[in-house]
Write a protein that holds these residues in place. Structure first.
Motif, mmCIF file in Angstrom:
data_model
loop_
_atom_site.group_PDB
_atom_site.id
_atom_site.type_symbol
_atom_site.label_atom_id
_atom_site.label_comp_id
_atom_site.label_asym_id
_atom_site.label_seq_id
_atom_site.Cartn_x
_atom_site.Cartn_y
_atom_site.Cartn_z
ATOM 1 N N GLN A 1 34.743 58.640 52.860
ATOM 2 C CA GLN A 1 34.538 57.700 51.771
ATOM 3 C C GLN A 1 33.798 58.385 50.635
ATOM 4 O O GLN A 1 32.885 59.169 50.848
ATOM 5 C CB GLN A 1 33.737 56.493 52.245
ATOM 6 N N VAL A 2 34.208 58.067 49.440
ATOM 7 C CA VAL A 2 33.608 58.660 48.249
ATOM 8 C C VAL A 2 32.342 57.905 47.874
ATOM 9 O O VAL A 2 32.308 56.678 47.879
ATOM 10 C CB VAL A 2 34.608 58.615 47.082
ATOM 11 N N GLN A 3 31.298 58.645 47.571
ATOM 12 C CA GLN A 3 30.079 58.045 47.030
ATOM 13 C C GLN A 3 30.043 58.322 45.527
ATOM 14 O O GLN A 3 30.340 59.428 45.078
ATOM 15 C CB GLN A 3 28.836 58.636 47.683
ATOM 16 N N LEU A 4 29.660 57.301 44.777
ATOM 17 C CA LEU A 4 29.635 57.395 43.320
ATOM 18 C C LEU A 4 28.248 57.051 42.810
ATOM 19 O O LEU A 4 27.670 56.037 43.227
ATOM 20 C CB LEU A 4 30.658 56.438 42.711
ATOM 21 N N VAL A 5 27.737 57.873 41.899
ATOM 22 C CA VAL A 5 26.417 57.625 41.325
ATOM 23 C C VAL A 5 26.529 57.695 39.813
ATOM 24 O O VAL A 5 26.874 58.740 39.252
ATOM 25 C CB VAL A 5 25.377 58.645 41.821
ATOM 26 N N GLU A 6 26.230 56.571 39.166
ATOM 27 C CA GLU A 6 26.270 56.505 37.706
ATOM 28 C C GLU A 6 24.896 56.786 37.124
ATOM 29 O O GLU A 6 23.868 56.531 37.759
ATOM 30 C CB GLU A 6 26.719 55.118 37.224
ATOM 31 N N SER A 7 24.900 57.276 35.902
ATOM 32 C CA SER A 7 23.663 57.466 35.154
ATOM 33 C C SER A 7 23.999 57.461 33.665
ATOM 34 O O SER A 7 25.168 57.500 33.282
ATOM 35 C CB SER A 7 22.987 58.783 35.545
ATOM 36 N N GLY A 8 22.954 57.421 32.844
ATOM 37 C CA GLY A 8 23.142 57.510 31.402
ATOM 38 C C GLY A 8 23.001 56.211 30.642
ATOM 39 O O GLY A 8 23.058 56.201 29.412
ATOM 40 N N GLY A 9 22.829 55.115 31.354
ATOM 41 C CA GLY A 9 22.652 53.852 30.668
ATOM 42 C C GLY A 9 21.308 53.784 29.955
ATOM 43 O O GLY A 9 20.450 54.653 30.124
ATOM 44 N N GLY A 10 21.135 52.754 29.155
ATOM 45 C CA GLY A 10 19.881 52.590 28.433
ATOM 46 C C GLY A 10 20.009 51.540 27.357
ATOM 47 O O GLY A 10 20.976 50.777 27.331
ATOM 48 N N SER A 11 19.016 51.521 26.499
ATOM 49 C CA SER A 11 18.976 50.554 25.404
ATOM 50 C C SER A 11 19.170 51.284 24.083
ATOM 51 O O SER A 11 18.480 52.269 23.814
ATOM 52 C CB SER A 11 17.644 49.809 25.404
ATOM 53 N N VAL A 12 20.109 50.785 23.288
ATOM 54 C CA VAL A 12 20.376 51.374 21.983
ATOM 55 C C VAL A 12 20.580 50.259 20.967
ATOM 56 O O VAL A 12 20.834 49.112 21.332
ATOM 57 C CB VAL A 12 21.629 52.280 21.989
ATOM 58 N N GLN A 13 20.472 50.629 19.702
ATOM 59 C CA GLN A 13 20.763 49.674 18.636
ATOM 60 C C GLN A 13 22.256 49.698 18.338
ATOM 61 O O GLN A 13 22.957 50.674 18.614
ATOM 62 C CB GLN A 13 19.964 50.014 17.395
ATOM 63 N N ALA A 14 22.711 48.623 17.758
ATOM 64 C CA ALA A 14 24.120 48.530 17.383
ATOM 65 C C ALA A 14 24.505 49.719 16.501
ATOM 66 O O ALA A 14 23.745 50.122 15.620
ATOM 67 C CB ALA A 14 24.386 47.220 16.646
ATOM 68 N N GLY A 15 25.676 50.261 16.787
ATOM 69 C CA GLY A 15 26.137 51.434 16.069
ATOM 70 C C GLY A 15 25.814 52.741 16.771
ATOM 71 O O GLY A 15 26.336 53.798 16.399
ATOM 72 N N GLY A 16 24.962 52.676 17.763
ATOM 73 C CA GLY A 16 24.557 53.868 18.486
ATOM 74 C C GLY A 16 25.570 54.312 19.514
ATOM 75 O O GLY A 16 26.646 53.712 19.668
ATOM 76 N N SER A 17 25.218 55.376 20.224
ATOM 77 C CA SER A 17 26.115 55.969 21.214
ATOM 78 C C SER A 17 25.379 56.206 22.529
ATOM 79 O O SER A 17 24.164 56.416 22.544
ATOM 80 C CB SER A 17 26.665 57.307 20.704
ATOM 81 N N LEU A 18 26.149 56.186 23.595
ATOM 82 C CA LEU A 18 25.659 56.563 24.913
ATOM 83 C C LEU A 18 26.779 57.284 25.643
ATOM 84 O O LEU A 18 27.966 57.007 25.410
ATOM 85 C CB LEU A 18 25.249 55.333 25.731
ATOM 86 N N ARG A 19 26.396 58.191 26.540
ATOM 87 C CA ARG A 19 27.368 58.813 27.421
ATOM 88 C C ARG A 19 26.962 58.554 28.863
ATOM 89 O O ARG A 19 25.887 58.974 29.298
ATOM 90 C CB ARG A 19 27.479 60.317 27.180
ATOM 91 N N LEU A 20 27.822 57.862 29.568
ATOM 92 C CA LEU A 20 27.597 57.578 30.974
ATOM 93 C C LEU A 20 28.246 58.660 31.825
ATOM 94 O O LEU A 20 29.303 59.187 31.470
ATOM 95 C CB LEU A 20 28.178 56.216 31.356
ATOM 96 N N SER A 21 27.602 58.962 32.940
ATOM 97 C CA SER A 21 28.134 59.945 33.884
ATOM 98 C C SER A 21 28.334 59.300 35.243
ATOM 99 O O SER A 21 27.554 58.432 35.638
ATOM 100 C CB SER A 21 27.168 61.133 34.031
ATOM 101 N N CYS A 22 29.349 59.755 35.945
ATOM 102 C CA CYS A 22 29.615 59.295 37.302
ATOM 103 C C CYS A 22 29.902 60.525 38.151
ATOM 104 O O CYS A 22 30.913 61.204 37.951
ATOM 105 C CB CYS A 22 30.802 58.338 37.332
ATOM 106 N N VAL A 23 29.011 60.790 39.098
ATOM 107 C CA VAL A 23 29.175 61.933 39.992
ATOM 108 C C VAL A 23 29.739 61.446 41.315
ATOM 109 O O VAL A 23 29.195 60.521 41.931
ATOM 110 C CB VAL A 23 27.841 62.651 40.223
ATOM 111 N N ALA A 24 30.830 62.082 41.740
ATOM 112 C CA ALA A 24 31.480 61.716 42.995
ATOM 113 C C ALA A 24 31.122 62.729 44.075
ATOM 114 O O ALA A 24 31.108 63.934 43.831
ATOM 115 C CB ALA A 24 32.987 61.663 42.810
ATOM 116 N N SER A 25 30.833 62.238 45.258
ATOM 117 C CA SER A 25 30.557 63.114 46.399
ATOM 118 C C SER A 25 31.197 62.516 47.637
ATOM 119 O O SER A 25 31.710 61.405 47.621
ATOM 120 C CB SER A 25 29.057 63.293 46.604
ATOM 121 N N GLY A 26 31.180 63.245 48.715
ATOM 122 C CA GLY A 26 31.821 62.785 49.936
ATOM 123 C C GLY A 26 33.109 63.549 50.132
ATOM 124 O O GLY A 26 33.084 64.688 50.579
#
Length: 125
Positions: A1-26
């Protein structure tokens, strides 16, 4: 079974940017289909990006097209969700999902048996 771990979330103002990551293992080599979903309080979980790990094909729904992009780094077993021009309505918990096979629409929630724990994205106006 694959394990997935997300990161990169947060609080930003409108118009801003974020990059989320998802690392797969297993057993990542059996994973061919990966996707990002989001769920806001009181709303259904909706798909916002899909990628085929083998071929690199992607799909972005109209709701976020032009603002969100999905990419992969196979050497790191990682899938990214780049989000630009964020709006308050993008506020949600964002989840990574993975599957060995997908039948039907690639952003159908039921198609994915493997899910991460989610990462919160909050966009203020």
């Amino acid at each position: 079974q694959v394990q997935l771990v997300e990161s990169g979330g947060g609080s930003v103002q409108a118009g801003g940017s974020l990059r989320l990551s998802c690392v797969a293992s297993g057993y990542p080599y059996s994973t061919i289909h990966m996707a990002w979903f989001r769920q806001a309080p009181g709303k259904e979980r909706e798909g916002v990006a899909y990628i085929n790990i083998n071929g690199g094909g992607t799909y972005i729904p109209d709701s976020v097209k032009g603002r969100f992009t999905i990419s992969q780094d196979n050497a790191k077993n990682t899938v990214y969700l780049q989000m630009n021009g964020l709006k308050p309505e993008d506020t949600a918990m964002y989840y990574c999902a993975a599957a060995s096979t997908v039948q039907g629409w690639v952003l159908r929630r039921a198609a994915y048996p493997n899910w991460g724990q989610g990462t919160q994205v909050t966009v203020s106006s």
